[in-house]
Design an enzyme around this catalytic site. Structure first.
Site, PDB file in Angstrom:
ATOM      1  CG  ASP A   1      -2.197   0.857   0.928  1.00 54.91           C
ATOM      2  OD1 ASP A   1      -2.150   1.713   0.018  1.00 54.91           O
ATOM      3  OD2 ASP A   1      -3.218   0.697   1.631  1.00 54.91           O
TER       4      ASP A   1
HETATM    5  C1  NOJ Z   1      -4.049   3.917   0.234  1.00 52.57           C
HETATM    6  C2  NOJ Z   1      -5.233   3.009   0.344  1.00 52.57           C
HETATM    7  O1  NOJ Z   1      -5.169   2.264   1.548  1.00 52.57           O
HETATM    8  C3  NOJ Z   1      -5.351   2.042  -0.808  1.00 52.57           C
HETATM    9  O2  NOJ Z   1      -6.573   1.362  -0.685  1.00 52.57           O
HETATM   10  C4  NOJ Z   1      -5.260   2.784  -2.113  1.00 52.57           C
HETATM   11  O3  NOJ Z   1      -5.432   1.889  -3.179  1.00 52.57           O
HETATM   12  C5  NOJ Z   1      -3.924   3.481  -2.182  1.00 52.57           C
HETATM   13  N1  NOJ Z   1      -3.816   4.433  -1.087  1.00 52.57           N
HETATM   14  C6  NOJ Z   1      -3.707   4.209  -3.509  1.00 52.57           C
HETATM   15  O4  NOJ Z   1      -4.472   5.347  -3.559  1.00 52.57           O
END
Ligand code: NOJ
Length: 738
Positions: A267
């Site tokens: 993530d």
């Molecule tokens: C953080 C989030 O937890 C995740 O779900 C998302 O896909 C990413 N950022 C990218 O924006």
């Protein structure tokens, strides 16, 4: 537009191309592939272009201007040494330009086919912007409505979440993922994120192994079996080892047990966050932990870029680990057909928000709305019987708010609000008086309440549009008190005093606690954040053009203190019954009392939820009876058929979601009091009766036991069929091991 001819779908061809490329790549080029950059970041001029030219970027995210995306692809393909195209990622969570209901709303449709169609709509629109990878579906089971990300989740149930995970993967990826209108899906967040302590986003999760395997991992296993191309690790801590550094989770379970051959992405910056968690000392150690654990690509961080080469040279991270990660990335690009056709030609794809897209959004919204209560047939409203209606509240005409969280690309101009739709639907037949009454859902100024009361007094009925704006749910938007914010309850009370029929339409990103208003209104339609076409859907439901058919994908607690409360809880050794509970107001202060029932309940609330999982009323009147089982005893490895008769005793044709639950009464680890094992949407005409059958294989009754092996244990099972998880229509059967 991507691949048209000679797509390398043959796995052997793909593998030989992967090996050939890896043989040609330098270590920096390999590490470049393992790096994903935020393309909307304010880099110095030429920074991104130069890195692409040097072959030092594997993927970008957050760029959806198709010309810019094509230009980035052009630099990667035509100006870098090896010409490797880019994965272009984006959070396409519930639609792109056309916004579908938020995922928890989609889950309330209990309609995987429709959810799949919605994901296809989203894929087609996103593909036209150059996106070839969505960070969806989010399939974190959540049993805590305080968590803001429950809005993005499929809810609390293993089976429902797993079916929807498969539907979304199939919808995004299509039948052929290299087709121009397909994009790679990403099962996230692996794993356990939905169990964050106290529903506080990013917090710790502590999940016993049996629960992890029997509950939280299940939708991911289903997504992997459905061919999901990528998996994203979770931000949270998992039993002391955050998933981004969790080798057991990413290698032993995901790769070795499940045979996942796709790409694992971290993530956002979660590699570097391993240090913040306290797992590593610095970024270098974080890069090492994550790579060894099995994270192939780092999202929006530079730990890999800055440290992996040294780690390889020092021998801490083996080149085999790097090569395997790069192979996973290249395989994804080859499967998407990006080498053959890296560029996007939007004109070759359907227009944004075309009729099909809008109709899918509307049907999904229609089926997602849950009728929680409907005293004395208050709903549907009749445009013939009513001469006037008051529409009151901050969410009646909030085009942006009805779209919900995660709508980076959603076109707010397309939103049709309930106010607009109701006006259009009733035309001149009904006088519509609209009073916003509150600036927003959080307002504490009640000055405009008098206008709202006056409008209600002058009308035949009042419809209140309440809830929470999109900003109150989603990532990092958790709440500790999940009742209606601001002075909304007071507004309800004031309108109630008019004596007019009061309907609440609630738009929200989570189950809210509604105890303080539930008895103050005659009917409640729970609309979640219904998306672009929320208005027409709500209008048609209010006025009975369609009957509500949504069912709750998550339990509605009475008060926050009941959380976690979910239908598949364990029985415990001292389960409460109506006869054993004592309410705090019933305690006799003067008599010495040592026992207050001695069962598992709270003194100051009921032990049941306000609305159970699976609940949802209809304008029809559905009656269940005659549950039958095909055999009282079945052998391990065989199937049993469980059926019941469903009758529409009302005078409206409508759809009902028929649900099958089971309980394994005695097992080597305690099992939930109920587990959903099947569901089906059926449409019945007035007076029609249908026998609804579910075939259940004994494998579907398996679970991970003490030894962490999947097993089905012979013994007695109860089975229920009905329209919600509290159905009492029961039968039983026994599995025998002959
Ligand atoms: C953080 C989030 O937890 C995740 O779900 C998302 O896909 C990413 N950022 C990218 O924006």
């Amino acid at each position: 537009m991507r691949a048209t001819a000679s797509r390398p779908t043959d796995p052997d061809t793909i593998e030989s191309r992967v090996s050939a490329l890896i043989a040609e790549m330098s270590l920096p080029e390999k590490i470049g592939q393992m790096t994903q950059l935020n393309a909307s970041e304010g880099y110095p001029p030429d920074y991104l272009g130069d890195r692409l030219r040097a072959g030092m970027v594997g993927s970008v995210l957050n760029q959806v201007d198709v010309h810019t995306v094509n230009e980035l692809q052009r630099i990667a393909v035509e100006e870098s040494r090896l010409g490797i195209p880019l994965l272009v990622g984006r959070d396409v969570i519930h639609g792109f330009k056309t916004v579908l209901p938020i995922p928890i709303g989609q889950a309330a449709t209990w309609n995987p086919e429709l959810v799949k169609e919605g994901a296809r709509v989203a894929a087609r629109e996103a593909a036209a912007a150059g996106v070839n990878w969505t960070f969806a579906p989010m399939i974190d089971i959540s049993r805590d409505p305080r968590w803001g990300r429950i809005a993005e989740s499929p809810g609390e149930c293993v089976l429902l979440a797993s079916r929807l995970a498969v539907a979304m993967v199939e919808g995004f990826q299509g039948e052929d993922v290299s087709a121009p209108d397909s994009i790679a899906a990403c099962a996230k967040h692996f794993a356990g994120y939905g169990a964050v302590e106290s529903g506080r986003d990013y917090a710790t999760t502590n999940i016993p192994d049996t629960k992890l395997r029997n509950v939280y991992l299940q939708p991911f296993k289903a997504a992997v079996d459905a061919g999901v191309m990528t998996v994203m690790t979770s931000f949270s801590d998992l039993n002391g080892v955050p998933p981004t550094g969790n080798e057991w989770l990413l290698r032993d379970v995901l790769r070795d047990e499940w045979g996942f051959e796709g790409l694992v992405v971290s993530d956002w910056d979660s590699v570097r966050q391993l240090q913040v968690h306290g797992l590593t000392e610095d970024d270098k150690a974080s890069a090492s932990e994550a790579a060894i654990a099995g994270v192939d690509m780092e999202m929006a961080g530079d730990a890999y870029f800055n440290h992996l080469a040294t780690l390889v040279e020092e021998g801490t991270v083996s080149i085999d680990i790097i090569d395997a990660a790069v192979a996973n990335i290249l395989r994804a690009k080859l499967r998407l057909g990006l080498f053959e056709q890296p560029y996007t030609k939007p004109d070759d794809l359907p227009a944004f928000s075309n009729e099909i897209a809008l109709q899918t959004a509307k049907t999904t919204a229609l089926q997602s709305v849950v009728l929680l209560k409907n005293d004395d047939g208050t709903l549907p409203l009749s445009s013939e019987a009513l001469s006037s209606v008051a529409l009151i509240g901050p969410l009646a005409d909030a085009a942006y708010e009805q779209l919900g969280t995660w709508i980076f690309d959603g076109n707010v101009d397309l939103s049709v609000t309930p106010l607009q739709s109701i006006r259009q639907l009733v035309g001149d037949d009904v006088d519509v008086r609209y009073v916003r009454a509150m600036q927003n859902s959080r307002s504490r100024a009640s000055a405009a309440f008098d206008d709202a009361v006056a409008a209600a007094e002058q009308s035949d009925a009042a419809v209140l549009f309440l809830g929470e704006e999109s900003i109150l749910s989603g990532e990092a938007h958790s709440r500790a008190d999940i009742s209606l914010p601001g002075d909304q309850a007071e507004l309800v009370r004031r309108i109630r005093q008019t004596g007019k029929p009061v309907v609440a339409v609630i738009l929200a990103g989570r189950p809210l606690t509604l105890s303080n208003i539930v008895d103050e209104v005659d009917a409640i339609l729970y609309a979640w954040h219904p998306g672009t076409m929320g208005g027409p859907a709500i209008a048609e439901l209010l006025f009975g053009i369609e009957s509500p058919s949504g069912k709750l994908p998550a339990t509605f607690p009475r008060v926050v203190g009941q959380i976690p409360i979910y239908y598949s809880q364990k029985n415990g050794g001292k389960p409460p019954t109506r006869d054993t509970v004592v309410h705090i107001d019933e305690i006799d202060t003067f008599a010495p009392q040592t026992s207050l029932g001695m069962t598992s309940f709270h003194l100051d609330t009921c032990f049941t939820p306000l609305f159970p999982f699976g609940h949802g009323l209809s304008y029809a009147s559905f009656e269940y009876r005659g549950i039958r089982v095909s055999a009282g005893e079945i052998r391990l490895g065989s199937t049993v058929t469980i059926s019941a008769e469903l009758r529409n005793a009302g005078d409206t044709a409508a759809e009902e979601v028929v649900q099958l639950y089971t309980r394994d009464l005695v097992a080597s680890i305690t099992r939930p009091v109920r587990e959903l094992k099947g569901f089906r949407r059926v449409r019945l005409e007035p007076g029609e009766t249908r026998t609804v059958e579910f075939e259940l294989h004994t494998d579907e009754l398996s679970f991970y036991g003490r030894d962490m092996k999947l097993t089905v244990e012979p013994g007695l099972f109860h089975a229920w069929i009905g329209g919600s998880s509290d159905t009492a229509l029961r039968t039983e059967f026994r599995i025998v091991d002959l």
